[in-house]
Design a protein around this motif. Structure first.
Motif, PDB file in Angstrom:
ATOM      1  N   TRP A 274       0.833  -1.208   0.000  1.00 43.02           N
ATOM      2  CA  TRP A 274       0.000   0.000   0.000  1.00 43.02           C
ATOM      3  C   TRP A 274       0.867   1.257   0.000  1.00 43.02           C
ATOM      4  O   TRP A 274       0.621   2.187  -0.778  1.00 43.02           O
ATOM      5  CB  TRP A 274      -0.923  -0.018   1.217  1.00 43.02           C
ATOM      6  CG  TRP A 274      -1.771   1.214   1.356  1.00 43.02           C
ATOM      7  CD1 TRP A 274      -2.388   1.913   0.343  1.00 43.02           C
ATOM      8  CD2 TRP A 274      -2.073   1.921   2.566  1.00 43.02           C
ATOM      9  NE1 TRP A 274      -3.071   2.989   0.856  1.00 43.02           N
ATOM     10  CE2 TRP A 274      -2.904   3.027   2.209  1.00 43.02           C
ATOM     11  CE3 TRP A 274      -1.741   1.713   3.907  1.00 43.02           C
ATOM     12  CZ2 TRP A 274      -3.384   3.916   3.160  1.00 43.02           C
ATOM     13  CZ3 TRP A 274      -2.245   2.603   4.841  1.00 43.02           C
ATOM     14  CH2 TRP A 274      -3.045   3.689   4.479  1.00 43.02           C
ATOM     15  N   GLN A 275       1.895   1.275   0.825  1.00 40.54           N
ATOM     16  CA  GLN A 275       2.784   2.436   0.877  1.00 40.54           C
ATOM     17  C   GLN A 275       3.540   2.622  -0.437  1.00 40.54           C
ATOM     18  O   GLN A 275       3.766   3.750  -0.879  1.00 40.54           O
ATOM     19  CB  GLN A 275       3.752   2.300   2.049  1.00 40.54           C
ATOM     20  CG  GLN A 275       3.083   2.424   3.404  1.00 40.54           C
ATOM     21  CD  GLN A 275       2.355   3.754   3.569  1.00 40.54           C
ATOM     22  OE1 GLN A 275       1.164   3.833   3.277  1.00 40.54           O
ATOM     23  NE2 GLN A 275       3.058   4.776   3.996  1.00 40.54           N
ATOM     24  N   PRO A 284       0.225  -0.100 -10.008  1.00 42.63           N
ATOM     25  CA  PRO A 284      -0.884  -1.012  -9.697  1.00 42.63           C
ATOM     26  C   PRO A 284      -0.823  -2.314 -10.472  1.00 42.63           C
ATOM     27  O   PRO A 284      -1.169  -3.374  -9.941  1.00 42.63           O
ATOM     28  CB  PRO A 284      -2.123  -0.189 -10.065  1.00 42.63           C
ATOM     29  CG  PRO A 284      -1.693   1.236  -9.891  1.00 42.63           C
ATOM     30  CD  PRO A 284      -0.254   1.255 -10.337  1.00 42.63           C
ATOM     31  N   VAL A 285      -0.364  -2.258 -11.717  1.00 44.12           N
ATOM     32  CA  VAL A 285      -0.310  -3.469 -12.544  1.00 44.12           C
ATOM     33  C   VAL A 285       0.698  -4.466 -11.978  1.00 44.12           C
ATOM     34  O   VAL A 285       0.408  -5.666 -11.845  1.00 44.12           O
ATOM     35  CB  VAL A 285       0.054  -3.121 -14.004  1.00 44.12           C
ATOM     36  CG1 VAL A 285       0.318  -4.407 -14.804  1.00 44.12           C
ATOM     37  CG2 VAL A 285      -1.061  -2.318 -14.648  1.00 44.12           C
ATOM     38  N   TRP A 291       0.359 -10.026  -6.402  1.00 41.89           N
ATOM     39  CA  TRP A 291      -0.590 -10.570  -5.436  1.00 41.89           C
ATOM     40  C   TRP A 291      -1.456 -11.672  -6.033  1.00 41.89           C
ATOM     41  O   TRP A 291      -1.840 -12.615  -5.337  1.00 41.89           O
ATOM     42  CB  TRP A 291      -1.453  -9.447  -4.856  1.00 41.89           C
ATOM     43  CG  TRP A 291      -0.733  -8.690  -3.776  1.00 41.89           C
ATOM     44  CD1 TRP A 291      -0.063  -7.510  -3.901  1.00 41.89           C
ATOM     45  CD2 TRP A 291      -0.583  -9.086  -2.410  1.00 41.89           C
ATOM     46  NE1 TRP A 291       0.500  -7.136  -2.705  1.00 41.89           N
ATOM     47  CE2 TRP A 291       0.194  -8.088  -1.768  1.00 41.89           C
ATOM     48  CE3 TRP A 291      -1.021 -10.164  -1.668  1.00 41.89           C
ATOM     49  CZ2 TRP A 291       0.527  -8.153  -0.420  1.00 41.89           C
ATOM     50  CZ3 TRP A 291      -0.699 -10.234  -0.308  1.00 41.89           C
ATOM     51  CH2 TRP A 291       0.066  -9.239   0.293  1.00 41.89           C
ATOM     52  N   GLN A 292      -1.717 -11.568  -7.333  1.00 42.38           N
ATOM     53  CA  GLN A 292      -2.469 -12.645  -7.981  1.00 42.38           C
ATOM     54  C   GLN A 292      -1.719 -13.969  -7.925  1.00 42.38           C
ATOM     55  O   GLN A 292      -2.330 -15.039  -7.892  1.00 42.38           O
ATOM     56  CB  GLN A 292      -2.764 -12.291  -9.446  1.00 42.38           C
ATOM     57  CG  GLN A 292      -3.853 -11.255  -9.624  1.00 42.38           C
ATOM     58  CD  GLN A 292      -4.073 -10.919 -11.084  1.00 42.38           C
ATOM     59  OE1 GLN A 292      -4.494 -11.752 -11.864  1.00 42.38           O
ATOM     60  NE2 GLN A 292      -3.781  -9.675 -11.452  1.00 42.38           N
ATOM     61  N   SER A 293      -0.392 -13.884  -7.911  1.00 42.41           N
ATOM     62  CA  SER A 293       0.418 -15.105  -7.842  1.00 42.41           C
ATOM     63  C   SER A 293       0.478 -15.662  -6.419  1.00 42.41           C
ATOM     64  O   SER A 293       0.937 -16.794  -6.213  1.00 42.41           O
ATOM     65  CB  SER A 293       1.834 -14.824  -8.338  1.00 42.41           C
ATOM     66  OG  SER A 293       2.547 -13.996  -7.419  1.00 42.41           O
ATOM     67  N   GLN A 294       0.014 -14.865  -5.446  1.00 44.72           N
ATOM     68  CA  GLN A 294       0.126 -15.267  -4.049  1.00 44.72           C
ATOM     69  C   GLN A 294      -1.208 -15.702  -3.433  1.00 44.72           C
ATOM     70  O   GLN A 294      -1.274 -16.698  -2.708  1.00 44.72           O
ATOM     71  CB  GLN A 294       0.696 -14.109  -3.219  1.00 44.72           C
ATOM     72  CG  GLN A 294       2.083 -13.669  -3.639  1.00 44.72           C
ATOM     73  CD  GLN A 294       3.112 -14.771  -3.472  1.00 44.72           C
ATOM     74  OE1 GLN A 294       3.186 -15.411  -2.409  1.00 44.72           O
ATOM     75  NE2 GLN A 294       3.898 -15.014  -4.511  1.00 44.72           N
ATOM     76  N   MET A 368      -5.984  -2.478  -6.671  1.00 45.30           N
ATOM     77  CA  MET A 368      -4.667  -1.858  -6.555  1.00 45.30           C
ATOM     78  C   MET A 368      -4.718  -0.372  -6.922  1.00 45.30           C
ATOM     79  O   MET A 368      -4.063   0.464  -6.276  1.00 45.30           O
ATOM     80  CB  MET A 368      -3.653  -2.586  -7.441  1.00 45.30           C
ATOM     81  CG  MET A 368      -3.378  -4.013  -7.006  1.00 45.30           C
ATOM     82  SD  MET A 368      -2.797  -4.091  -5.289  1.00 45.30           S
ATOM     83  CE  MET A 368      -2.970  -5.850  -4.964  1.00 45.30           C
ATOM     84  N   GLN A 369      -5.497  -0.036  -7.926  1.00 40.08           N
ATOM     85  CA  GLN A 369      -5.633   1.366  -8.299  1.00 40.08           C
ATOM     86  C   GLN A 369      -6.305   2.159  -7.170  1.00 40.08           C
ATOM     87  O   GLN A 369      -5.889   3.276  -6.844  1.00 40.08           O
ATOM     88  CB  GLN A 369      -6.463   1.488  -9.583  1.00 40.08           C
ATOM     89  CG  GLN A 369      -6.562   2.910 -10.146  1.00 40.08           C
ATOM     90  CD  GLN A 369      -5.198   3.457 -10.516  1.00 40.08           C
ATOM     91  OE1 GLN A 369      -4.440   2.841 -11.264  1.00 40.08           O
ATOM     92  NE2 GLN A 369      -4.870   4.631  -9.991  1.00 40.08           N
TER      93      GLN A 369
END
Length: 374
Positions: A274-275, A284-285, A291-294, A368-369
């Motif tokens: 976030w920071q 964001p991309v 995060w999609q991989s996690q 993310m955006q």
């Protein structure tokens, strides 16, 4: 149908309620309400209690054993086979395993082990609606002849359509002798007031903290839970368990589920991401792809909700619930409360969108955006 749901051990904080209800049922002139409501947040053991109660009430040997169903009589064998003639459960098409369902206490559901893990994850989040035709089928069951007690269970009762709820009202207003209706709801505020006024609420929400702490500690010790990254065994003292209970709204089963989840060990990383998004040092991309991989989107949403709850407390100058997280890096640049509210509202919209097969990637990218703009 998983037989363990009917014969699982009674949860510690449910002992007194169980004793009161079984004593009342065994008294010659004892009369229980014809309609019961088991409600409260996910993870307090509502379904564990209800399925055990169903099995005991239908058990042929309940007069000789108030501790639970015998597991041996004809009725118990029917339950194990999923073919009990005096039990009806809605929604019929449910494929859910909620936070209240673990290895010892699973809700009564059939699952297809051949489905992909992503599809199973989606099914856990989608709650099938209870429609008017479902309620009508129950009405036929209620009025059919039987010399035994018949039980109807409405799981996730808050998912009833308005038409279904109005149809159920008629059954509640005209109780049939020898029939018990049991409603289970994670969100009782979504039930019609006229329905709630016609059912007896079960006292399942008041959980003694010592019982909760002991239960969570025992379950986590038995599971030998390990940190997702280091794979070292995690130890939980009373303070860590109290924190789990606080952020799970004092729901012991939910607390166990959270501690064992992958996302719980990624809370600091969420804060770092976030920071990085706010400072534009990460796009964001890129953040979304990582995060999609996690985590699945549902796991990331759950993580975000927990973290945002603390961010909002800090905005109001209140102490964070999660004392093991270092929030010092954000204290000088806390977001406006309205932006937090807007993001929380978006998350609720996203959860609804996911039930309509919206692609996870689209939600992730949008999240993310929005975190960047928080």
């Amino acid at each position: 149908m998983n037989e363990k749901a009917y014969f699982a051990p009674l949860l510690p904080w449910q002992q007194s309620l169980w004793q009161r209800m079984t004593n009342a049922a065994l008294q010659q002139d004892g009369k229980l309400a014809h309609a019961l409501l088991a409600s409260g947040v996910e993870g307090i053991g509502k379904r564990a209690f209800v399925w055990r109660w169903v099995a005991w009430q239908l058990c042929d040997n309940k007069q000789n054993n108030s501790d639970g169903a015998c597991g041996e009589c004809e009725s118990c064998q029917w339950l194990k086979a999923g073919t009990h003639p005096d039990l009806a459960v809605l929604p019929i098409s449910s494929l859910l395993k909620s936070a209240e369902s673990d290895k010892a206490v699973e809700t009564v559901r059939k699952t297809n082990s051949k489905k992909s893990s992503k599809k199973n994850e989606a099914e856990k989040q989608v709650k099938p609606r209870i429609k008017i035709d479902d309620v009508r089928s129950i009405q036929d069951f209620v009025h059919q002849g039987s010399s035994n007690l018949r039980i109807c269970v409405f799981d996730y009762a808050e998912t009833m359509t308005i038409a279904a709820a109005n149809a159920l009202l008629k059954t509640l207003e005209e109780p049939k002798s020898g029939v018990q209706l049991i409603l289970i709801s994670d969100k009782p505020d979504m039930l019609l007031p006229t329905i709630k006024s016609r059912v007896q609420q079960l006292a399942l929400t008041e959980i003694n903290q010592s019982h909760a702490i002991d239960y969570v500690k025992q379950r986590l010790t038995q599971s030998g839970h390990k940190d997702a990254e280091s794979m070292t065994k995690v130890s939980y003292d009373d303070e860590k368990i109290k924190q789990l209970l606080i952020i799970s709204a004092n729901a012991p089963l939910k607390a166990v589920s959270m501690a064992q989840s992958k996302w719980y060990g990624m809370r600091e990383l969420w804060l770092t991401t976030w920071q990085a998004l706010r400072s534009h040092s990460r796009t964001p991309v890129i953040a979304s792809d990582y995060w999609q991989s996690q985590l699945s989107i549902n796991e990331f949403i759950e993580l975000s909700q927990v973290m945002l709850a603390d961010v909002q407390r800090l905005v109001f100058d209140l102490p964070a619930y999660q004392q093991d997280i270092d929030y010092s890096s954000i204290l000088q640049s806390l977001p406006e409360m309205q932006r937090c509210i807007d993001l929380c509202e978006y998350i609720q919209t996203a959860i609804q969108s996911l039930t309509q097969n919206i692609q996870e990637k689209l939600i992730y990218d949008d999240m993310m955006q929005r975190l960047r703009n928080l």
